[in-house]
Scaffold this motif. Sequence first.
Motif, PDB file in Angstrom:
ATOM      1  N   TYR A   1       0.830  -1.212   0.000  1.00  0.00           N
ATOM      2  CA  TYR A   1       0.000   0.000   0.000  1.00  0.00           C
ATOM      3  C   TYR A   1       0.860   1.256   0.000  1.00  0.00           C
ATOM      4  O   TYR A   1       0.449   2.303  -0.483  1.00  0.00           O
ATOM      5  CB  TYR A   1      -0.954   0.007   1.205  1.00  0.00           C
ATOM      6  CG  TYR A   1      -2.214  -0.769   0.917  1.00  0.00           C
ATOM      7  CD1 TYR A   1      -2.195  -2.170   0.915  1.00  0.00           C
ATOM      8  CD2 TYR A   1      -3.396  -0.130   0.582  1.00  0.00           C
ATOM      9  CE1 TYR A   1      -3.332  -2.892   0.607  1.00  0.00           C
ATOM     10  CE2 TYR A   1      -4.538  -0.841   0.277  1.00  0.00           C
ATOM     11  CZ  TYR A   1      -4.500  -2.219   0.293  1.00  0.00           C
ATOM     12  OH  TYR A   1      -5.635  -2.924  -0.029  1.00  0.00           O
ATOM     13  N   PHE A   2       2.021   1.159   0.601  1.00  0.00           N
ATOM     14  CA  PHE A   2       2.925   2.319   0.664  1.00  0.00           C
ATOM     15  C   PHE A   2       4.333   1.825   0.939  1.00  0.00           C
ATOM     16  O   PHE A   2       4.531   0.635   1.242  1.00  0.00           O
ATOM     17  CB  PHE A   2       2.478   3.327   1.729  1.00  0.00           C
ATOM     18  CG  PHE A   2       1.919   2.704   2.973  1.00  0.00           C
ATOM     19  CD1 PHE A   2       2.700   1.911   3.793  1.00  0.00           C
ATOM     20  CD2 PHE A   2       0.589   2.903   3.318  1.00  0.00           C
ATOM     21  CE1 PHE A   2       2.185   1.330   4.931  1.00  0.00           C
ATOM     22  CE2 PHE A   2       0.056   2.312   4.466  1.00  0.00           C
ATOM     23  CZ  PHE A   2       0.864   1.522   5.267  1.00  0.00           C
TER      24      PHE A   2
ATOM     25  N   GLU B   1      -8.112  12.213  -4.771  1.00  0.00           N
ATOM     26  CA  GLU B   1      -7.151  11.118  -4.646  1.00  0.00           C
ATOM     27  C   GLU B   1      -7.702   9.880  -5.350  1.00  0.00           C
ATOM     28  O   GLU B   1      -8.849   9.506  -5.152  1.00  0.00           O
ATOM     29  CB  GLU B   1      -6.933  10.797  -3.166  1.00  0.00           C
ATOM     30  CG  GLU B   1      -6.016   9.599  -2.934  1.00  0.00           C
ATOM     31  CD  GLU B   1      -5.878   9.259  -1.453  1.00  0.00           C
ATOM     32  OE1 GLU B   1      -4.742   9.090  -0.997  1.00  0.00           O
ATOM     33  OE2 GLU B   1      -6.913   9.186  -0.750  1.00  0.00           O
TER      34      GLU B   1
ATOM     35  N   GLY C   1      -7.447   6.134  -5.117  1.00  0.00           N
ATOM     36  CA  GLY C   1      -6.952   5.056  -4.254  1.00  0.00           C
ATOM     37  C   GLY C   1      -6.840   5.478  -2.808  1.00  0.00           C
ATOM     38  O   GLY C   1      -5.786   5.945  -2.367  1.00  0.00           O
TER      39      GLY C   1
ATOM     40  N   GLY D   1      -5.902   5.295   3.905  1.00  0.00           N
ATOM     41  CA  GLY D   1      -6.219   6.663   4.309  1.00  0.00           C
ATOM     42  C   GLY D   1      -5.022   7.415   4.868  1.00  0.00           C
ATOM     43  O   GLY D   1      -5.166   8.514   5.410  1.00  0.00           O
ATOM     44  N   LEU D   2      -3.826   6.855   4.703  1.00  0.00           N
ATOM     45  CA  LEU D   2      -2.644   7.559   5.228  1.00  0.00           C
ATOM     46  C   LEU D   2      -2.494   8.944   4.597  1.00  0.00           C
ATOM     47  O   LEU D   2      -2.255   9.927   5.304  1.00  0.00           O
ATOM     48  CB  LEU D   2      -1.371   6.732   4.987  1.00  0.00           C
ATOM     49  CG  LEU D   2      -0.063   7.479   5.266  1.00  0.00           C
ATOM     50  CD1 LEU D   2       0.017   7.974   6.706  1.00  0.00           C
ATOM     51  CD2 LEU D   2       1.142   6.610   4.939  1.00  0.00           C
TER      52      LEU D   2
ATOM     53  N   ASP E   1     -15.605   1.587  -8.715  1.00  0.00           N
ATOM     54  CA  ASP E   1     -14.471   1.490  -9.630  1.00  0.00           C
ATOM     55  C   ASP E   1     -14.116   2.900 -10.123  1.00  0.00           C
ATOM     56  O   ASP E   1     -15.009   3.733 -10.327  1.00  0.00           O
ATOM     57  CB  ASP E   1     -14.844   0.608 -10.831  1.00  0.00           C
ATOM     58  CG  ASP E   1     -13.626   0.309 -11.682  1.00  0.00           C
ATOM     59  OD1 ASP E   1     -12.954  -0.692 -11.387  1.00  0.00           O
ATOM     60  OD2 ASP E   1     -13.332   1.086 -12.614  1.00  0.00           O
TER      61      ASP E   1
ATOM     62  N   GLY F   1      -2.751   4.825  -7.282  1.00  0.00           N
ATOM     63  CA  GLY F   1      -3.142   3.423  -7.487  1.00  0.00           C
ATOM     64  C   GLY F   1      -1.963   2.529  -7.130  1.00  0.00           C
ATOM     65  O   GLY F   1      -0.886   3.014  -6.765  1.00  0.00           O
TER      66      GLY F   1
ATOM     67  N   ASN G   1      -1.871  -2.665 -11.924  1.00  0.00           N
ATOM     68  CA  ASN G   1      -3.180  -2.036 -11.657  1.00  0.00           C
ATOM     69  C   ASN G   1      -3.501  -1.069 -12.808  1.00  0.00           C
ATOM     70  O   ASN G   1      -3.707   0.123 -12.591  1.00  0.00           O
ATOM     71  CB  ASN G   1      -3.064  -1.288 -10.298  1.00  0.00           C
ATOM     72  CG  ASN G   1      -4.359  -0.795  -9.706  1.00  0.00           C
ATOM     73  OD1 ASN G   1      -4.340  -0.013  -8.757  1.00  0.00           O
ATOM     74  ND2 ASN G   1      -5.482  -1.214 -10.219  1.00  0.00           N
TER      75      ASN G   1
HETATM   76  C1  LIG Z   1      -1.382   2.136  -3.346  1.00  0.00           C
HETATM   77  S1  LIG Z   1      -2.982   1.854  -2.725  1.00  0.00           S
HETATM   78  C2  LIG Z   1      -3.478   3.439  -2.118  1.00  0.00           C
HETATM   79  C3  LIG Z   1      -2.749   3.867  -0.886  1.00  0.00           C
HETATM   80  C4  LIG Z   1      -3.461   4.982  -0.175  1.00  0.00           C
HETATM   81  N1  LIG Z   1      -3.467   6.220  -0.873  1.00  0.00           N
HETATM   82  C5  LIG Z   1      -3.032   5.135   1.260  1.00  0.00           C
HETATM   83  O1  LIG Z   1      -2.841   6.307   1.726  1.00  0.00           O
HETATM   84  O2  LIG Z   1      -2.962   4.103   1.952  1.00  0.00           O
HETATM   85  C6  LIG Z   1      -3.971   1.775  -4.213  1.00  0.00           C
HETATM   86  C7  LIG Z   1      -5.466   1.683  -3.950  1.00  0.00           C
HETATM   87  O3  LIG Z   1      -6.169   1.711  -5.203  1.00  0.00           O
HETATM   88  C8  LIG Z   1      -7.313   0.877  -5.067  1.00  0.00           C
HETATM   89  N2  LIG Z   1      -7.787   0.451  -6.403  1.00  0.00           N
HETATM   90  C9  LIG Z   1      -7.210  -0.455  -7.238  1.00  0.00           C
HETATM   91  N3  LIG Z   1      -7.908  -0.583  -8.380  1.00  0.00           N
HETATM   92  C10 LIG Z   1      -8.963   0.257  -8.288  1.00  0.00           C
HETATM   93  C11 LIG Z   1     -10.019   0.604  -9.173  1.00  0.00           C
HETATM   94  N4  LIG Z   1     -10.148   0.007 -10.380  1.00  0.00           N
HETATM   95  N5  LIG Z   1     -10.912   1.541  -8.785  1.00  0.00           N
HETATM   96  C12 LIG Z   1     -10.768   2.159  -7.555  1.00  0.00           C
HETATM   97  N6  LIG Z   1      -9.778   1.865  -6.673  1.00  0.00           N
HETATM   98  C13 LIG Z   1      -8.875   0.932  -7.023  1.00  0.00           C
HETATM   99  C14 LIG Z   1      -6.783  -0.275  -4.244  1.00  0.00           C
HETATM  100  O4  LIG Z   1      -7.821  -1.040  -3.663  1.00  0.00           O
HETATM  101  C15 LIG Z   1      -5.873   0.405  -3.231  1.00  0.00           C
HETATM  102  O5  LIG Z   1      -6.540   0.710  -2.043  1.00  0.00           O
END
Ligand SMILES: C[S@@+](CC[C@H](N)C(=O)[O-])C[C@H]1O[C@@H](n2cnc3c(N)ncnc32)[C@H](O)[C@@H]1O
Length: 234
Positions: free
Chosen positions: A22-23, A58, A60, A64-65, A145, A164, A170
Motif C-alpha cells: 500500500y505504501f 485522490e 486510491g 487513508g494515510l 471502480d 493506485g 493495476n
Molecule cells: C497504493 S494503494 C493506495 C494507498 C493509499 N493512498 C493510502 O494512503 O494508503 C492503491 C489503492 O487503489 C485501489 N484500487 C485499485 N484498483 C482500483 C479501481 N479500479 N478503482 C478504484 N480503486 C482501485 C486499491 O484497492 C488500493 O486501495
Amino acid sequence: MQLSKIKWINNNPYSIDFSDIYFSTDDALQEAEYVFIEHNQLKQRFSSLKNSHFTIVETGFGTGLNFLAVAAHWLTLAPLDAQLHYFSIEKYPLTLTDLTRAHALWPRFATISSEFLQSYIKLKAGNNIFSIAEGRIQLALQIDDISYALPQITQKADAWLLDGFAPAKNTEMWSNEVFTQVARLSKLNTTFATFTSAGAVRRGLQIAGFKVDKHTGFGKKREMLSGVFTGNAI
Ligand SMILES: C[S@@+](CC[C@H](N)C(=O)[O-])C[C@H]1O[C@@H](n2cnc3c(N)ncnc32)[C@H](O)[C@@H]1O
C-alpha cells in the motif's frame, strides 16, 4: 461492496489481489509527505489560501494515510473558516479491523483517525460523506471502480494525489480514460503528484494537458512525477 484482501508483512499491509504494497515499507509517512504533500506544495498553499475551500482528489484511498497526513496539515495551516474538500475513490475498501491496525501505525493522527473510524463503520457502496474536525474537513469517499467514480465528480481539483497500485499491476487506475477525467477535473495550475515515473503515466498526463516533471523518488524508487495542468496537450 468487495473488501480488500490484506496480508500483514512486518506490520505493513500487502494486497493479496494486486501483489503489491500500500505504501513504502521504508517509511510510509515520510513517503506521503515527500511525494504527495511536498510535490503538490500543499503546506504553502494551505497557509496562503485566499479561497473558502481547497479541493483534493485522490485515486486510491487505501489505508487513508495520505488523507490523515493532509488533514493534519490542513488543521494546522489553513484558515479556520476554510474547508478542505477531499474526494477519494476506492473500489476495495479495507475492513475496519485492517484500517484500525493501519492507523495504529501513526499515533500522531489519533484524533482525526478516531473521528473518521467512528463513521467508517457505516461505510456503504457509492458515496460516503464524512464531516471531520467540526466541518473544517469534508471527506467524500466514493466506493466504486475508478472508471465509474471519476466521471461522477463535478468539482474541479486544486491538487491530485495519484496513488493506485504500481501501473504494471493495476492498469485500470492509470488508463488514458482516467487521465482524460483528471484533465476534465483540472483547471489552470491544478497540480498532481504520484510515486510512479512509468513512461505511460508520464505520456498519458502530458497528452491530457499536464506539464510533467521528474524528481528523485522516495526510498527504493528511483524517480517520481509531479506537474501542473496547462491545458496544452503535448
Ligand atoms: C497504493 S494503494 C493506495 C494507498 C493509499 N493512498 C493510502 O494512503 O494508503 C492503491 C489503492 O487503489 C485501489 N484500487 C485499485 N484498483 C482500483 C479501481 N479500479 N478503482 C478504484 N480503486 C482501485 C486499491 O484497492 C488500493 O486501495
